[in-house]
Enzyme design. Sequence first.
Site, PDB file in Angstrom:
ATOM      1  N   GLN A   1      81.827  32.625  40.488  1.00  0.00           N
ATOM      2  CA  GLN A   1      81.510  32.262  39.103  1.00  0.00           C
ATOM      3  C   GLN A   1      82.809  32.002  38.337  1.00  0.00           C
ATOM      4  O   GLN A   1      82.776  31.494  37.227  1.00  0.00           O
ATOM      5  CB  GLN A   1      80.754  33.395  38.408  1.00  0.00           C
ATOM      6  CG  GLN A   1      79.449  33.787  39.052  1.00  0.00           C
ATOM      7  CD  GLN A   1      78.852  35.015  38.394  1.00  0.00           C
ATOM      8  OE1 GLN A   1      78.152  34.924  37.395  1.00  0.00           O
ATOM      9  NE2 GLN A   1      79.155  36.182  38.936  1.00  0.00           N
TER      10      GLN A   1
ATOM     11  N   ASP B   1      89.127  30.514  37.529  1.00  0.00           N
ATOM     12  CA  ASP B   1      90.583  30.717  37.469  1.00  0.00           C
ATOM     13  C   ASP B   1      91.346  30.129  38.662  1.00  0.00           C
ATOM     14  O   ASP B   1      92.576  30.043  38.631  1.00  0.00           O
ATOM     15  CB  ASP B   1      90.911  32.218  37.312  1.00  0.00           C
ATOM     16  CG  ASP B   1      90.328  33.090  38.428  1.00  0.00           C
ATOM     17  OD1 ASP B   1      89.983  34.258  38.159  1.00  0.00           O
ATOM     18  OD2 ASP B   1      90.200  32.603  39.575  1.00  0.00           O
TER      19      ASP B   1
ATOM     20  N   HIS C   1      80.787  27.450  38.418  1.00  0.00           N
ATOM     21  CA  HIS C   1      81.032  27.180  36.994  1.00  0.00           C
ATOM     22  C   HIS C   1      82.263  26.322  36.759  1.00  0.00           C
ATOM     23  O   HIS C   1      82.804  26.297  35.653  1.00  0.00           O
ATOM     24  CB  HIS C   1      81.165  28.507  36.231  1.00  0.00           C
ATOM     25  CG  HIS C   1      79.900  29.306  36.271  1.00  0.00           C
ATOM     26  ND1 HIS C   1      79.887  30.677  36.146  1.00  0.00           N
ATOM     27  CD2 HIS C   1      78.606  28.942  36.431  1.00  0.00           C
ATOM     28  CE1 HIS C   1      78.636  31.106  36.228  1.00  0.00           C
ATOM     29  NE2 HIS C   1      77.840  30.073  36.405  1.00  0.00           N
TER      30      HIS C   1
ATOM     31  N   CYS D   1      91.347   4.592  27.157  1.00  0.00           N
ATOM     32  CA  CYS D   1      90.084   5.136  26.636  1.00  0.00           C
ATOM     33  C   CYS D   1      90.316   5.961  25.387  1.00  0.00           C
ATOM     34  O   CYS D   1      89.571   5.871  24.421  1.00  0.00           O
ATOM     35  CB  CYS D   1      89.446   5.970  27.753  1.00  0.00           C
ATOM     36  SG  CYS D   1      88.208   7.091  27.179  1.00  0.00           S
TER      37      CYS D   1
HETATM   38  C1  BV8 Z   1      71.934  27.118  32.881  1.00  0.00           C
HETATM   39  C2  BV8 Z   1      82.479  29.135  32.791  1.00  0.00           C
HETATM   40  C3  BV8 Z   1      70.138  25.599  32.724  1.00  0.00           C
HETATM   41  C4  BV8 Z   1      83.079  28.912  31.442  1.00  0.00           C
HETATM   42  C5  BV8 Z   1      80.566  30.635  32.500  1.00  0.00           C
HETATM   43  C6  BV8 Z   1      67.754  32.374  33.198  1.00  0.00           C
HETATM   44  C7  BV8 Z   1      67.794  31.282  34.049  1.00  0.00           C
HETATM   45  C8  BV8 Z   1      68.666  30.234  33.813  1.00  0.00           C
HETATM   46  C9  BV8 Z   1      69.533  30.291  32.708  1.00  0.00           C
HETATM   47  C10 BV8 Z   1      69.483  31.363  31.864  1.00  0.00           C
HETATM   48  C11 BV8 Z   1      68.615  32.401  32.100  1.00  0.00           C
HETATM   49  N1  BV8 Z   1      68.783  33.313  31.113  1.00  0.00           N
HETATM   50  C12 BV8 Z   1      69.752  32.904  30.282  1.00  0.00           C
HETATM   51  C13 BV8 Z   1      70.189  31.705  30.705  1.00  0.00           C
HETATM   52  C14 BV8 Z   1      71.226  30.952  30.032  1.00  0.00           C
HETATM   53  C15 BV8 Z   1      72.623  31.306  30.466  1.00  0.00           C
HETATM   54  C16 BV8 Z   1      72.859  32.761  30.712  1.00  0.00           C
HETATM   55  O1  BV8 Z   1      72.784  33.243  31.835  1.00  0.00           O
HETATM   56  N2  BV8 Z   1      73.176  33.479  29.640  1.00  0.00           N
HETATM   57  C17 BV8 Z   1      73.489  34.889  29.761  1.00  0.00           C
HETATM   58  C18 BV8 Z   1      74.596  35.234  28.761  1.00  0.00           C
HETATM   59  C19 BV8 Z   1      72.229  35.665  29.481  1.00  0.00           C
HETATM   60  N3  BV8 Z   1      72.960  30.553  31.653  1.00  0.00           N
HETATM   61  C20 BV8 Z   1      73.436  29.303  31.494  1.00  0.00           C
HETATM   62  O2  BV8 Z   1      73.519  28.736  30.426  1.00  0.00           O
HETATM   63  C21 BV8 Z   1      73.832  28.570  32.761  1.00  0.00           C
HETATM   64  N4  BV8 Z   1      73.246  27.264  32.743  1.00  0.00           N
HETATM   65  O3  BV8 Z   1      71.182  28.009  33.094  1.00  0.00           O
HETATM   66  O4  BV8 Z   1      71.539  25.825  32.718  1.00  0.00           O
HETATM   67  C22 BV8 Z   1      69.971  24.144  32.573  1.00  0.00           C
HETATM   68  C23 BV8 Z   1      69.335  23.442  33.590  1.00  0.00           C
HETATM   69  C24 BV8 Z   1      69.148  22.084  33.433  1.00  0.00           C
HETATM   70  C25 BV8 Z   1      69.610  21.431  32.294  1.00  0.00           C
HETATM   71  C26 BV8 Z   1      70.259  22.139  31.286  1.00  0.00           C
HETATM   72  C27 BV8 Z   1      70.448  23.517  31.420  1.00  0.00           C
HETATM   73  C28 BV8 Z   1      75.342  28.329  32.791  1.00  0.00           C
HETATM   74  C29 BV8 Z   1      76.090  29.615  32.797  1.00  0.00           C
HETATM   75  C30 BV8 Z   1      77.576  29.345  33.042  1.00  0.00           C
HETATM   76  C31 BV8 Z   1      78.375  29.774  31.844  1.00  0.00           C
HETATM   77  N5  BV8 Z   1      79.798  29.640  32.154  1.00  0.00           N
HETATM   78  N6  BV8 Z   1      81.862  30.462  32.849  1.00  0.00           N
HETATM   79  C32 BV8 Z   1      84.298  29.768  31.235  1.00  0.00           C
HETATM   80  O5  BV8 Z   1      84.652  30.601  32.094  1.00  0.00           O
HETATM   81  O6  BV8 Z   1      84.934  29.577  30.183  1.00  0.00           O
HETATM   82  S1  BV8 Z   1      79.906  32.192  32.581  1.00  0.00           S
HETATM   83  C33 BV8 Z   1      81.132  33.389  32.628  1.00  0.00           C
HETATM   84  O7  BV8 Z   1      80.517  34.676  32.454  1.00  0.00           O
HETATM   85  C34 BV8 Z   1      81.751  33.538  33.977  1.00  0.00           C
HETATM   86  O8  BV8 Z   1      81.947  32.332  34.643  1.00  0.00           O
HETATM   87  C35 BV8 Z   1      80.795  34.415  34.720  1.00  0.00           C
HETATM   88  O9  BV8 Z   1      79.912  33.673  35.470  1.00  0.00           O
HETATM   89  C36 BV8 Z   1      79.951  34.982  33.676  1.00  0.00           C
HETATM   90  C37 BV8 Z   1      79.640  36.417  33.913  1.00  0.00           C
HETATM   91  O10 BV8 Z   1      80.789  37.131  33.886  1.00  0.00           O
HETATM   92  P1  BV8 Z   1      81.177  38.097  35.116  1.00  0.00           P
HETATM   93  O11 BV8 Z   1      81.891  37.272  36.105  1.00  0.00           O
HETATM   94  O12 BV8 Z   1      80.032  38.881  35.631  1.00  0.00           O
HETATM   95  O13 BV8 Z   1      82.189  39.007  34.355  1.00  0.00           O
HETATM   96  P2  BV8 Z   1      81.849  40.186  33.344  1.00  0.00           P
HETATM   97  O14 BV8 Z   1      83.042  40.358  32.478  1.00  0.00           O
HETATM   98  O15 BV8 Z   1      80.506  39.963  32.709  1.00  0.00           O
HETATM   99  O16 BV8 Z   1      81.698  41.429  34.325  1.00  0.00           O
HETATM  100  C38 BV8 Z   1      82.827  41.857  35.061  1.00  0.00           C
HETATM  101  C39 BV8 Z   1      82.320  42.845  36.077  1.00  0.00           C
HETATM  102  O17 BV8 Z   1      83.427  43.216  36.907  1.00  0.00           O
HETATM  103  C40 BV8 Z   1      81.773  44.131  35.476  1.00  0.00           C
HETATM  104  O18 BV8 Z   1      80.563  44.467  36.135  1.00  0.00           O
HETATM  105  C41 BV8 Z   1      82.861  45.167  35.789  1.00  0.00           C
HETATM  106  O19 BV8 Z   1      82.298  46.443  36.033  1.00  0.00           O
HETATM  107  C42 BV8 Z   1      83.428  44.611  37.071  1.00  0.00           C
HETATM  108  N7  BV8 Z   1      84.820  44.978  37.344  1.00  0.00           N
HETATM  109  C43 BV8 Z   1      85.810  45.270  36.446  1.00  0.00           C
HETATM  110  N8  BV8 Z   1      86.966  45.519  37.136  1.00  0.00           N
HETATM  111  C44 BV8 Z   1      86.683  45.363  38.455  1.00  0.00           C
HETATM  112  C45 BV8 Z   1      85.327  45.018  38.590  1.00  0.00           C
HETATM  113  N9  BV8 Z   1      84.753  44.797  39.788  1.00  0.00           N
HETATM  114  C46 BV8 Z   1      85.522  44.921  40.887  1.00  0.00           C
HETATM  115  N10 BV8 Z   1      86.829  45.249  40.848  1.00  0.00           N
HETATM  116  C47 BV8 Z   1      87.435  45.477  39.650  1.00  0.00           C
HETATM  117  N11 BV8 Z   1      88.741  45.802  39.618  1.00  0.00           N
HETATM  118 ZN    ZN Z   2      88.190   8.469  29.061  1.00  0.00          ZN
END
Ligand code: BV8
Ligand code: ZN
Length: 259
Positions: free
Chosen positions: A112, A115, A129, A168
């Site tokens: 996901q 980076d 993503h 462009c």
């Molecule tokens: C879409 C790129 C449809 C940008 C990102 C149900 C079904 C479908 C969609 C949805 C749904 N419900 C809601 C949605 C909409 C939405 C969504 O999921 N919203 C969430 C907030 C509820 N989803 C979307 O919009 C997706 N698109 O569904 O499109 C569609 C279809 C057709 C036509 C039109 C539309 C698109 C989602 C992509 C968003 N882009 N990133 C950027 O980076 O700037 S998401 C971004 O947050 C990241 O890429 C990553 O994927 C995401 C989640 O973050 P995590 O990676 O989990 O990180 P987080 O900080 O949350 O957690 C860190 C974890 O690591 C913790 O658990 C922690 O304990 C742990 N940790 C900490 N230290 C360590 C560790 N683990 C191991 N070792 C360590 N040392």
């Molecule tokens: Zn262009």
Amino acid sequence: MSAEQTRAILADAQHIAALTGAGISAESGIPTFRSNTSSTEPRATASGPVPLWDRFRPEDLATPEAFARDPQLVWQWYDWRRSLIAQAQPNPGHLALAELARRLPRFTLITQNVDGLHDRAGSHALKLHGDIWDLRCTICGHERHDPAPSLDPLPPYCNCGGSGESRCRGMMRPGVVWFGEPLPAHIWQQAEEAASSCDVFLVIGTSALVYPAAGLVHIAKNHGARIIEINPADTPLSGIVDVAWRSPAASALPQLLQP
Ligand code: BV8
Ligand code: ZN
């Protein structure tokens, strides 16, 4: 116990798939999305207020609406993240996954993260993503990979069509998938296929809040795969995993390479 359990499960696996999230890059110094830095109040520190970005949630900036409303602000956020990532190195967790892929009959890495640290560790990852180092023109769709740690000018503009009037001049956007945008269909299909056919699914460093990415774990489970979660904290998936390995990725994953 979790290391032995996991090694035993992996020992006779023919196809392993792994989904990584921001947590695998945490030990490279890259803040995760939902750590406490996403508080609404800026955290004061000894050296004064923390950077601007602690006042925003990713869901507020990583959207087409935010970019349309204030492209400069969104670009400042991405430029800050790019400069941070440019100083980071892949950690032992990234490197262990690259080595695992070399040893296993079939290994599919799905990330996901945007980076690029899996690439730099030597992995081939399915990037659900997109990639923060890619830019795409909002007018003509021209794409370019731009590894510059700091973009100048900001926002960047399209340079397709050479010079003069034919240029462009469209504003470029980050080549990532924002909330509300669809994932790249061909990447998603490959990820879905891997989740449906793997024997073991590793879910590493993700809060499992973002869909459809987190849904891959359910697909794998429903197809009979063993699920191993590597994360110091519980997540909404923890109830369905076979092994919940409560450890940071950079210390857990290298243990999978031990005999
Ligand atoms: C879409 C790129 C449809 C940008 C990102 C149900 C079904 C479908 C969609 C949805 C749904 N419900 C809601 C949605 C909409 C939405 C969504 O999921 N919203 C969430 C907030 C509820 N989803 C979307 O919009 C997706 N698109 O569904 O499109 C569609 C279809 C057709 C036509 C039109 C539309 C698109 C989602 C992509 C968003 N882009 N990133 C950027 O980076 O700037 S998401 C971004 O947050 C990241 O890429 C990553 O994927 C995401 C989640 O973050 P995590 O990676 O989990 O990180 P987080 O900080 O949350 O957690 C860190 C974890 O690591 C913790 O658990 C922690 O304990 C742990 N940790 C900490 N230290 C360590 C560790 N683990 C191991 N070792 C360590 N040392
Ligand atoms: Zn262009």
